[in-house]
Design a protein around this motif. Structure first.
Motif, PDB file in Angstrom:
ATOM      1  N   GLU A 214     146.708 -62.447  43.110  1.00  0.00           N
ATOM      2  CA  GLU A 214     147.278 -61.544  42.123  1.00  0.00           C
ATOM      3  C   GLU A 214     147.008 -60.103  42.543  1.00  0.00           C
ATOM      4  OE1 GLU A 214     145.370 -62.194  38.381  1.00  0.00           O
ATOM      5  OE2 GLU A 214     143.368 -61.821  39.178  1.00  0.00           O
TER       6      GLU A 214
ATOM      7  N   HIS B  30     145.459 -68.854  45.405  1.00  0.00           N
ATOM      8  CA  HIS B  30     146.230 -68.132  44.397  1.00  0.00           C
ATOM      9  C   HIS B  30     145.843 -66.657  44.448  1.00  0.00           C
ATOM     10  CE1 HIS B  30     145.766 -72.328  43.003  1.00  0.00           C
ATOM     11  NE2 HIS B  30     147.047 -72.200  42.674  1.00  0.00           N
TER      12      HIS B  30
ATOM     13  N   ASN C  45     136.436 -72.871  44.817  1.00  0.00           N
ATOM     14  CA  ASN C  45     137.009 -72.062  43.741  1.00  0.00           C
ATOM     15  C   ASN C  45     135.875 -71.489  42.906  1.00  0.00           C
ATOM     16  OD1 ASN C  45     138.406 -70.978  41.568  1.00  0.00           O
ATOM     17  ND2 ASN C  45     139.849 -72.681  41.426  1.00  0.00           N
TER      18      ASN C  45
ATOM     19  N   ASP D 290     138.628 -71.355  36.028  1.00  0.00           N
ATOM     20  CA  ASP D 290     139.363 -71.140  34.781  1.00  0.00           C
ATOM     21  C   ASP D 290     140.175 -69.848  34.770  1.00  0.00           C
ATOM     22  OD1 ASP D 290     138.301 -73.496  33.699  1.00  0.00           O
ATOM     23  OD2 ASP D 290     136.494 -72.466  33.001  1.00  0.00           O
ATOM     24  N   HIS D 291     140.175 -69.124  35.899  1.00  0.00           N
ATOM     25  CA  HIS D 291     140.885 -67.843  35.925  1.00  0.00           C
ATOM     26  C   HIS D 291     142.396 -68.060  35.931  1.00  0.00           C
ATOM     27  CE1 HIS D 291     141.582 -63.611  36.804  1.00  0.00           C
ATOM     28  NE2 HIS D 291     142.427 -63.980  37.746  1.00  0.00           N
ATOM     29  N   GLY D 292     143.107 -67.291  35.105  1.00  0.00           N
ATOM     30  CA  GLY D 292     144.564 -67.309  35.090  1.00  0.00           C
ATOM     31  C   GLY D 292     145.116 -66.143  35.886  1.00  0.00           C
ATOM     32  N   TYR D 293     145.985 -66.418  36.847  1.00  0.00           N
ATOM     33  CA  TYR D 293     146.472 -65.387  37.770  1.00  0.00           C
ATOM     34  C   TYR D 293     147.760 -64.748  37.263  1.00  0.00           C
ATOM     35  CZ  TYR D 293     143.129 -66.987  41.254  1.00  0.00           C
ATOM     36  OH  TYR D 293     141.970 -67.305  41.923  1.00  0.00           O
ATOM     37  N   MET D 294     147.849 -63.428  37.433  1.00  0.00           N
ATOM     38  CA  MET D 294     149.090 -62.713  37.154  1.00  0.00           C
ATOM     39  C   MET D 294     150.077 -62.968  38.289  1.00  0.00           C
ATOM     40  SD  MET D 294     147.785 -59.008  35.772  1.00  0.00           S
ATOM     41  CE  MET D 294     146.954 -58.642  37.316  1.00  0.00           C
TER      42      MET D 294
ATOM     43  N   SER E  70     141.755 -62.828  44.843  1.00  0.00           N
ATOM     44  CA  SER E  70     141.747 -64.270  44.655  1.00  0.00           C
ATOM     45  C   SER E  70     140.318 -64.757  44.479  1.00  0.00           C
ATOM     46  CB  SER E  70     142.387 -64.974  45.861  1.00  0.00           C
ATOM     47  OG  SER E  70     142.294 -66.379  45.745  1.00  0.00           O
TER      48      SER E  70
END
Length: 523
Positions: A56, A54, A295, A299-303, A49
């Motif tokens: 992954e 969030h 944070n 801009d990170h997108g989590y799986m 994280s």
């Protein structure tokens, strides 16, 4: 780096799935969380994280442990309720260290890697250290562990066993708690003081509490007490046991867990604050209404930690059983998407993904009579408060007596299957109740070869429930069966309930089941 204030009530549990015994660290701008996986393989999952909210998948530490009969579901053996648990994750001098014990082998394992994705190098630490926690202190290293009596042992420089002439002592002791005495060690050195965080139960009734003790030196007296006693409004189930971590901007948090019924044990993120050298979570008996989150990669997108699979893609298999590096982080080194785990160590030669036909093929090489003894059962965690799984099953490759389908894996399991009887396909619903299998449905479906199964799971309450549905592939609507399955957490498996794809042979080995279009939904 971005800061934001978040309502504490909206983020707990921070991961609404079965990720028990969380240990947490930060390396630079990245947080890592290691969790218990017990009898599931690949084992010891590590999450990642950048904001503590969030998460992954980052890595599995091992594919295989010791290849015992129990780990491989051979010769009637299993490791339900055993296997690895309560990992300790540390980062020291550019190296990751992952330590845990396994209650089937009675060994303590240490894995080391320069990269969180591996390769992880395996060794043993001489001795058996229950719920252990490592502390690197200058050129010395210690391991704290135990239940009721929390002990400390100084290890040699290679972490292979106790250091000759090294420090060994008792840190904390409690003898007379009939529920749960101190255990679940998390050991730290902060500002030249030594802290140990432990789970505990109220002595008058079962309820988890989080406790701490602190000393000014490694040989000094550890003093402390209760740190957190709160069920967060959930049926008297306390929140406790886990690690602590600081943020890049100097705040502290603790990641604990709570028993959440059939879904398992879910991580909770709570603020950890300090009055001098004393940690506290609540002030005047109350939690703060909101917390500030740092944070580091907004801009990170989590799986996702669960999901669909059409079996059209396959990850690169590793030649090294402990090499976790793959071409795509979404896959494990068995070639499966990372949200899948096998129930016990798989026999991967019996598994094939036909990416052109978009099918997962499970074959058999032995006779098996019970669902929980079947090898190569593929599972995903359930999700709070409600989750649903469905899959298409083609039974053309089944032999007489074979059973394949969709089930719920737990101690009191159930499954919906097609049983091959000569040329006929038999719809079969089996439920384990009070230790015995009960046949709830047996219906001939003629010579049809393709079906779809669905399970809806409600896991909010301590005892949840699931309902099952089926249809022929030519039909549009699912048909419910008049059946409801209780979902609950039990000590026999010690893990939450899971959706499971399975295939086993009751008469003659060699059959193959083909699964396609697996769908996962949280609703």
């Amino acid at each position: 780096m971005m800061k934001e204030k978040v309502s504490l009530g909206t983020i707990n549990p921070v991961i609404p799935m079965d990720y028990p015994d969380p240990d947490i660290i930060r390396v630079g701008d990245t947080y890592y969380l290691a969790t218990t996986t017990m009898h599931f393989f690949p084992g010891c999952e590590i999450l990642r994280s950048y904001d503590l909210l969030h998460w992954e998948h980052a890595s599995y530490v091992y594919d295989r442990l010791d290849d015992t009969d129990g780990q491989c579901l051979k010769n009637g053996e299993n490791i339900y309720g055993k296997g690895m648990w309560a990992p300790c994750l540390r980062h020291h001098n550019g190296c990751y260290y992952l330590c845990f014990c396994a209650n089937d082998t009675k060994k303590t394992y240490l894995y080391k890697a320069e990269n969180i994705k591996g390769p992880w190098k395996k060794q043993y630490i001489e001795g058996f250290y229950h719920d252990a926690s490592l502390l690197f202190d200058g050129d010395r290293v210690f391991i704290a562990f135990g239940n009721r009596e929390i002990k400390l042992v100084e290890l040699d420089k290679d972490l292979k066993g106790p250091k000759k002439g090294g420090l060994q002592r008792v840190l904390v002791r409690e003898e007379n708690n009939n529920y749960l005495s101190y255990e679940g060690c998390h050991f730290y050195k902060i500002n030249d003081k030594y802290y140990i965080f432990l789970i505990h139960s109220l002595p008058t009734r079962w309820m988890r509490t989080q406790n701490y003790f602190v000393a000014s030196s490694i040989e000094g007296e550890f003093r402390g007490g209760e740190l957190f006693c709160d069920d967060m409004g959930y049926f008297g189930q306390g929140v406790a046991q886990g690690g602590i971590v600081d943020t890049p901007d100097g705040h502290w948090f603790t990641m604990l867990f709570q028993d959440r019924g059939g879904v398992g044990r879910t991580p909770f993120l709570l603020p950890l604050r300090w009055k001098g050298s004393t940690p506290y979570i609540e002030e005047n008996g109350k939690l703060p209404s909101e917390i500030e989150i740092c944070n580091t990669r907004p801009d990170h997108g989590y799986m996702a930690l669960s999901g669909d699979d059409d079996f059209s893609e396959k990850g690169k298999k590793s030649n090294n059983a402990d090499n976790r590096v793959t071409e795509n982080e979404e896959f494990d080194s068995f070639g499966m998407k990372s949200f899948w785990q096998w129930n016990h160590q798989p026999e991967i030669s019996l598994v094939k993904q036909d990416t052109k036909k978009r099918e997962l093929l499970l074959s058999t090489d032995r006779i098996c009579e019970k669902f929980d003894k079947a090898i190569n059962t593929l599972t995903q965690r359930m999700t709070l408060p409600r989750s649903r799984a469905s899959v298409i099953l083609n039974v053309e490759g089944l032999k007489d007596g074979d059973r394949a389908g969709l089930g719920i894996l737990c101690e009191e399991y159930c499954y919906l299957a097609i049983e091959k009887a000569g040329e006929e396909s038999i719809l079969l619903l089996i439920s384990k109740e009070n230790g015995e299998e009960v046949e709830k449905c047996r219906q001939s479906l003629g010579k049809d070869k393709a079906f779809s199964f669905r399970i809806d799971a409600n896991t909010f309450a301590p005892v949840g429930n699931a309902t099952v549905f089926w249809k022929k592939i030519s039909e549009k609507e699912y048909k419910p069966l008049p059946f409801s399955k209780s979902l609950q957490f039990t000590l026999a498996h010690f893990m939450g309930c899971r959706f499971a794809l399975f295939m086993f042979s009751t008469k003659k080995a060699g059959g193959t089941a083909a699964f396609s279009e697996f769908k996962y939904e949280v609703y």
